[in-house]
Design a protein around this motif. Sequence first.
Motif, PDB file in Angstrom:
ATOM      1  N   ARG A 243      46.537  43.471  35.466  1.00 23.63           N
ATOM      2  CA  ARG A 243      46.437  42.589  36.635  1.00 23.63           C
ATOM      3  C   ARG A 243      46.355  43.405  37.913  1.00 23.63           C
ATOM      4  O   ARG A 243      45.570  43.117  38.805  1.00 23.63           O
ATOM      5  CB  ARG A 243      47.651  41.654  36.709  1.00 23.63           C
ATOM      6  CG  ARG A 243      47.681  40.563  35.670  1.00 23.63           C
ATOM      7  CD  ARG A 243      48.649  39.451  36.049  1.00 23.63           C
ATOM      8  NE  ARG A 243      50.036  39.851  36.170  1.00 23.63           N
ATOM      9  CZ  ARG A 243      50.883  39.943  35.155  1.00 23.63           C
ATOM     10  NH1 ARG A 243      50.481  39.676  33.936  1.00 23.63           N
ATOM     11  NH2 ARG A 243      52.130  40.293  35.347  1.00 23.63           N
ATOM     12  N   LEU A 244      47.181  44.460  38.002  1.00 27.54           N
ATOM     13  CA  LEU A 244      47.189  45.283  39.206  1.00 27.54           C
ATOM     14  C   LEU A 244      45.842  45.959  39.416  1.00 27.54           C
ATOM     15  O   LEU A 244      45.467  46.297  40.532  1.00 27.54           O
ATOM     16  CB  LEU A 244      48.290  46.344  39.115  1.00 27.54           C
ATOM     17  CG  LEU A 244      49.724  45.809  39.182  1.00 27.54           C
ATOM     18  CD1 LEU A 244      50.730  46.919  38.953  1.00 27.54           C
ATOM     19  CD2 LEU A 244      49.978  45.131  40.518  1.00 27.54           C
ATOM     20  N   ARG A 245      45.097  46.169  38.322  1.00 26.24           N
ATOM     21  CA  ARG A 245      43.780  46.801  38.441  1.00 26.24           C
ATOM     22  C   ARG A 245      42.682  45.766  38.568  1.00 26.24           C
ATOM     23  O   ARG A 245      41.509  46.090  38.436  1.00 26.24           O
ATOM     24  CB  ARG A 245      43.512  47.664  37.206  1.00 26.24           C
ATOM     25  CG  ARG A 245      44.351  48.916  37.140  1.00 26.24           C
ATOM     26  CD  ARG A 245      44.255  49.542  35.748  1.00 26.24           C
ATOM     27  NE  ARG A 245      44.780  50.883  35.708  1.00 26.24           N
ATOM     28  CZ  ARG A 245      46.085  51.177  35.668  1.00 26.24           C
ATOM     29  NH1 ARG A 245      46.963  50.201  35.663  1.00 26.24           N
ATOM     30  NH2 ARG A 245      46.502  52.421  35.621  1.00 26.24           N
ATOM     31  N   ASN A 246      43.068  44.508  38.783  1.00 28.89           N
ATOM     32  CA  ASN A 246      42.082  43.428  38.892  1.00 28.89           C
ATOM     33  C   ASN A 246      41.174  43.359  37.673  1.00 28.89           C
ATOM     34  O   ASN A 246      39.979  43.131  37.796  1.00 28.89           O
ATOM     35  CB  ASN A 246      41.216  43.595  40.138  1.00 28.89           C
ATOM     36  CG  ASN A 246      41.981  43.247  41.382  1.00 28.89           C
ATOM     37  OD1 ASN A 246      42.793  42.314  41.362  1.00 28.89           O
ATOM     38  ND2 ASN A 246      41.752  43.985  42.441  1.00 28.89           N
ATOM     39  N   ALA A 247      41.725  43.618  36.500  1.00 29.36           N
ATOM     40  CA  ALA A 247      40.894  43.606  35.294  1.00 29.36           C
ATOM     41  C   ALA A 247      40.369  42.198  35.046  1.00 29.36           C
ATOM     42  O   ALA A 247      40.963  41.203  35.452  1.00 29.36           O
ATOM     43  CB  ALA A 247      41.719  44.086  34.102  1.00 29.36           C
ATOM     44  N   SER A 248      39.226  42.129  34.374  1.00 30.24           N
ATOM     45  CA  SER A 248      38.630  40.828  34.089  1.00 30.24           C
ATOM     46  C   SER A 248      39.450  40.107  33.018  1.00 30.24           C
ATOM     47  O   SER A 248      40.256  40.698  32.308  1.00 30.24           O
ATOM     48  CB  SER A 248      37.202  41.010  33.602  1.00 30.24           C
ATOM     49  OG  SER A 248      37.211  41.720  32.381  1.00 30.24           O
ATOM     50  N   ARG A 249      39.199  38.822  32.923  1.00 31.16           N
ATOM     51  CA  ARG A 249      39.883  37.999  31.932  1.00 31.16           C
ATOM     52  C   ARG A 249      39.580  38.509  30.523  1.00 31.16           C
ATOM     53  O   ARG A 249      40.440  38.508  29.643  1.00 31.16           O
ATOM     54  CB  ARG A 249      39.392  36.568  32.099  1.00 31.16           C
ATOM     55  CG  ARG A 249      39.967  35.619  31.108  1.00 31.16           C
ATOM     56  CD  ARG A 249      39.199  34.327  31.142  1.00 31.16           C
ATOM     57  NE  ARG A 249      39.852  33.351  31.992  1.00 31.16           N
ATOM     58  CZ  ARG A 249      39.514  32.070  32.020  1.00 31.16           C
ATOM     59  NH1 ARG A 249      38.529  31.634  31.294  1.00 31.16           N
ATOM     60  NH2 ARG A 249      40.155  31.238  32.779  1.00 31.16           N
ATOM     61  N   ILE A 250      38.356  39.006  30.348  1.00 32.40           N
ATOM     62  CA  ILE A 250      37.966  39.515  29.038  1.00 32.40           C
ATOM     63  C   ILE A 250      38.816  40.724  28.653  1.00 32.40           C
ATOM     64  O   ILE A 250      39.221  40.879  27.505  1.00 32.40           O
ATOM     65  CB  ILE A 250      36.456  39.829  29.043  1.00 32.40           C
ATOM     66  CG1 ILE A 250      35.684  38.516  28.921  1.00 32.40           C
ATOM     67  CG2 ILE A 250      36.084  40.784  27.935  1.00 32.40           C
ATOM     68  CD1 ILE A 250      34.197  38.660  28.854  1.00 32.40           C
ATOM     69  N   SER A 251      39.139  41.577  29.634  1.00 34.76           N
ATOM     70  CA  SER A 251      40.006  42.721  29.339  1.00 34.76           C
ATOM     71  C   SER A 251      41.375  42.246  28.884  1.00 34.76           C
ATOM     72  O   SER A 251      41.975  42.822  27.978  1.00 34.76           O
ATOM     73  CB  SER A 251      40.180  43.601  30.577  1.00 34.76           C
ATOM     74  OG  SER A 251      38.949  44.123  30.974  1.00 34.76           O
ATOM     75  N   LEU A 252      41.882  41.195  29.526  1.00 35.48           N
ATOM     76  CA  LEU A 252      43.192  40.677  29.146  1.00 35.48           C
ATOM     77  C   LEU A 252      43.147  40.107  27.725  1.00 35.48           C
ATOM     78  O   LEU A 252      44.069  40.313  26.933  1.00 35.48           O
ATOM     79  CB  LEU A 252      43.640  39.592  30.139  1.00 35.48           C
ATOM     80  CG  LEU A 252      44.055  40.123  31.511  1.00 35.48           C
ATOM     81  CD1 LEU A 252      44.092  39.018  32.548  1.00 35.48           C
ATOM     82  CD2 LEU A 252      45.421  40.787  31.429  1.00 35.48           C
ATOM     83  N   ILE A 253      42.062  39.405  27.406  1.00 32.98           N
ATOM     84  CA  ILE A 253      41.938  38.859  26.050  1.00 32.98           C
ATOM     85  C   ILE A 253      41.920  40.004  25.037  1.00 32.98           C
ATOM     86  O   ILE A 253      42.627  39.974  24.025  1.00 32.98           O
ATOM     87  CB  ILE A 253      40.660  38.000  25.913  1.00 32.98           C
ATOM     88  CG1 ILE A 253      40.723  36.778  26.838  1.00 32.98           C
ATOM     89  CG2 ILE A 253      40.452  37.550  24.473  1.00 32.98           C
ATOM     90  CD1 ILE A 253      39.465  35.920  26.826  1.00 32.98           C
ATOM     91  N   MET A 254      41.128  41.036  25.334  1.00 37.08           N
ATOM     92  CA  MET A 254      41.060  42.176  24.409  1.00 37.08           C
ATOM     93  C   MET A 254      42.414  42.848  24.268  1.00 37.08           C
ATOM     94  O   MET A 254      42.826  43.218  23.173  1.00 37.08           O
ATOM     95  CB  MET A 254      40.066  43.214  24.939  1.00 37.08           C
ATOM     96  CG  MET A 254      38.612  43.041  24.552  1.00 37.08           C
ATOM     97  SD  MET A 254      38.315  42.301  22.964  1.00 37.08           S
ATOM     98  CE  MET A 254      38.931  43.526  21.849  1.00 37.08           C
ATOM     99  N   ALA A 255      43.103  43.005  25.403  1.00 37.08           N
ATOM    100  CA  ALA A 255      44.422  43.636  25.353  1.00 37.08           C
ATOM    101  C   ALA A 255      45.359  42.808  24.477  1.00 37.08           C
ATOM    102  O   ALA A 255      46.126  43.352  23.681  1.00 37.08           O
ATOM    103  CB  ALA A 255      44.987  43.788  26.758  1.00 37.08           C
ATOM    104  N   SER A 256      45.278  41.476  24.591  1.00 33.88           N
ATOM    105  CA  SER A 256      46.172  40.638  23.789  1.00 33.88           C
ATOM    106  C   SER A 256      45.823  40.771  22.308  1.00 33.88           C
ATOM    107  O   SER A 256      46.693  40.719  21.441  1.00 33.88           O
ATOM    108  CB  SER A 256      46.101  39.178  24.242  1.00 33.88           C
ATOM    109  OG  SER A 256      44.911  38.549  23.794  1.00 33.88           O
ATOM    110  N   PHE A 257      44.540  40.958  22.048  1.00 33.61           N
ATOM    111  CA  PHE A 257      44.111  41.205  20.663  1.00 33.61           C
ATOM    112  C   PHE A 257      44.765  42.494  20.144  1.00 33.61           C
ATOM    113  O   PHE A 257      45.258  42.555  19.015  1.00 33.61           O
ATOM    114  CB  PHE A 257      42.582  41.348  20.652  1.00 33.61           C
ATOM    115  CG  PHE A 257      41.911  40.845  19.425  1.00 33.61           C
ATOM    116  CD1 PHE A 257      41.400  39.558  19.387  1.00 33.61           C
ATOM    117  CD2 PHE A 257      41.788  41.652  18.312  1.00 33.61           C
ATOM    118  CE1 PHE A 257      40.773  39.091  18.241  1.00 33.61           C
ATOM    119  CE2 PHE A 257      41.165  41.178  17.169  1.00 33.61           C
ATOM    120  CZ  PHE A 257      40.652  39.896  17.132  1.00 33.61           C
TER     121      PHE A 257
END
Lengths: 316, 251, 296
Positions: C96-110
């Motif tokens: 979030r602090l790096r303004n990552a895209s929603r897709i990055s968050l989904i991948m990270a959760s994966f």
Amino acid sequence: MDILSYLVFFSAVSGIYAIATLGLNLQWGFTGIMNVGVVGFFGVGAYATAFLTGPAYPDAFGGFGLPPLVGYLGAMIASGLAALVVGLLTIRLRHDFLAIGTFGAAICIQLLAMNLKPITRGFDGLHSLPRPFAGLAATPVAANAYFLAMVVAIIAAVVWALERMVRSPWGRVLRAIREDEEASAALGKNAFAFRLQTFVMGSMLMGLAGALYASFTGFVSPQDLLPILTFQVYVMLIVGGSGNNYGAVLGAVLIWALWTMTETFLGAVLPAGLKQQVSALRVVLVGLILVLMLLYRPQGLLPERANVSREARLQG
Amino acid sequence: MSAAKPRSDVPHLAVTDLVAGYVPDVPILRGASLRVDDGEIVAVLGPNGAGKSTLVKAVAGLVPARSGDILVHGASILGLATHKLVGTGVAYVPQVGNVFTRLSVEENLELGGLGGPPSRTRQRIAGMYALFPDLARFRRLAAGRLSGGQRQMVAVARALMAEPHLLMLDEPSAGLSPRMVELVFQKLLEIRAVGVSILLVEQNAKAALAICDRGYVLAEGRERFEGSGRDLLASPEIGALYLGATTRLAS
Amino acid sequence: MIQVLADGVVAASFIVLGVVGLSMIYNILNFPSFAQGDHIATGAYIALGIVALAGTAGSIAGLSFGWPLIGALICATILNGLLALLIDRSIYRQLRLRNASRISLIMASFGVALMLRNLIVLLAGHDPQYYAFAIQPALSIGGARITPNDLLAVIVTTMMVVALHLFLSRTTLGKSMRAVSENPSLARVNGIDVDRVIRWTWLIGAGLAAIAGVLLGLSVQVNPSMGFELLLPMFAAMIVGGVTSVYGAVLGALLIGVAEAITVHYIAPEYRQAVAFLVVILVLLARPQGILGEKA
């Protein structure tokens, strides 16, 4: 196993992964379609080729003993059709729903593989698939080497074709769609058609990878259709560089090397009997690499080239 | 919330040479300055893209400031987290998305008075219903079901719940009928009468200049003119340059 | 028919407890967490670890376990929440602090999902485990047979839903959560500390997931993929209910649970997981905003 035959085997498998990763790059890297069902299309390809080329199974329909080449073509058609159905249902959806939809589709495909016994033989899987080049080569290692040569040739052809495609006006439309979901919604039917095209084409490559995998190992079962495969392919693409075809290939080779080496290394260090733990630790490690890449090098090792304003997109 | 009653000789808000923008190296504000004194209504006018909204957003901490300073009662609030702004006695009503549409009117108000003791919050809510009698009727209704004018009332009331000494409004007249605009601006005068200073960013220059004490005209990220509402309204230069343009836009 | 309904409600109760967290995370952090299923599993295993230390001596009123399990459940709820908080701090927050895209968050959760599941395998192995083995006779209620453990799951879930409703509608924190999920920027302007709301979102979401895990473990068994198998039904429940509403997600879970029970009884038990997918697709095609969702 001596080192040469091991290298041939390793390269062939990583090449197969590279083909699937190239397919995902077309979908995600170039068009922004988040397909979380890679393994589903891989599986359709694997089963289709087994269905066409396998020996006649007494307890299942299928096994027509056709040549591997026919199997590969059939696999691409089958996975393309599967992608067409899944795509028609899900491709209009927002990113996150599309991810969930394709994830569900892959689980359904795995369920079919497990339960559609008259065709898939359930957990027993389809075995004794003909190995390509088995008749032409003097030794199994030579057969593997021929196979590797074929895989490399396929990769070269796919990379060449994809590079031409993404540089064409068609490719520019794809990037426009990826950059701005809202604006591409204004393209309406057009964007839908473009997205569907790349989804089907990318999935056909995944199907081809599945077909090659099945014919290389001579066996396919529901155990080959675990969601972890989707994850691996994503890590390959993210590490290599999403939006870069060479990155996709590089990522596939690197991650597959890491994947196999950790097993060899951990297997040697840790006491026998901890096999479960070794493979679990391996997944944790790859998960960690993914997270670190997302945090510290989201553009991957070989970033997308050219003018595309990916940075601006990430910030916006 | 209950910041000590500010001294009236120090400006409630002083912005000096502010450079700010969403993306580094592309500042929208390029050295803007303004001041809001005790009990004043100050209007910020200017053509589209002049940086009016960015100015209040920068004060609210929603747009990063690159240089310059923002002082509230003489103390810099540069770099202050947005959620701490209410604590300094400054309340902000954004232009769009300024009410929680899925929350009831009363819940919107409660959230505006966060942090105070419950009895005080209840008292304030009663005060808001007295100021905006319409809202009392719709207290249980989801704010998203109200009309544009009523929503604007909820947004203003919500901001006032924190007992601010300065209220910043971004285009409160946007999308409202002329009659509604008049009503809202009438309320602003009532609010000022109880001791709240107001900073008003407006496209509707005529309406804003009619009620403000002073006004600034912003262009290309800097204040170009400053003067009393009457002077600005009368200035032919400004009328031709900006206000005429905006009137044309509005019609 | 009554039996099918009862089975559906029992199945739904596990989905409900998981989907509440999924929906809160989706609405407040703005991404579908593919790790929510595995948070259910970690909760179940944390409780298992505590039970292994403390034992499950005794049996309460026909249930298969004794008081120590209740203690383990409470501890697991808290610890699982803290685990999620730790993951958020070290991964999602950094993104979030790096303004990552929603897709990055989904991948990270994966990635988090696979790491959690495999950490479980690493520490506890693949084999299914059980909290207790006491035999419990099924009760007969209105013509449906239900085990005391399953009945407990339904009761606890109902209590949690009521508590959640009170929390969201009566408390300042609950209202703040609804505010942040609708409009984080306005919430900040209002003086709401969004980071604090996010912390509570993880604590509550993963805490409820732990309860789901323990109840599911009591009802069936504890195994590393127990939560992952609930992921698709949870996503389905959330989408069917119209992602913006926690209440919709609860309704969606009931619908999915009953649909699963119908499939198991009348069609083909092996395709149970496919039901969730089909329901999602049907709902998205017919009513993209879900049952209780609002039009965008």
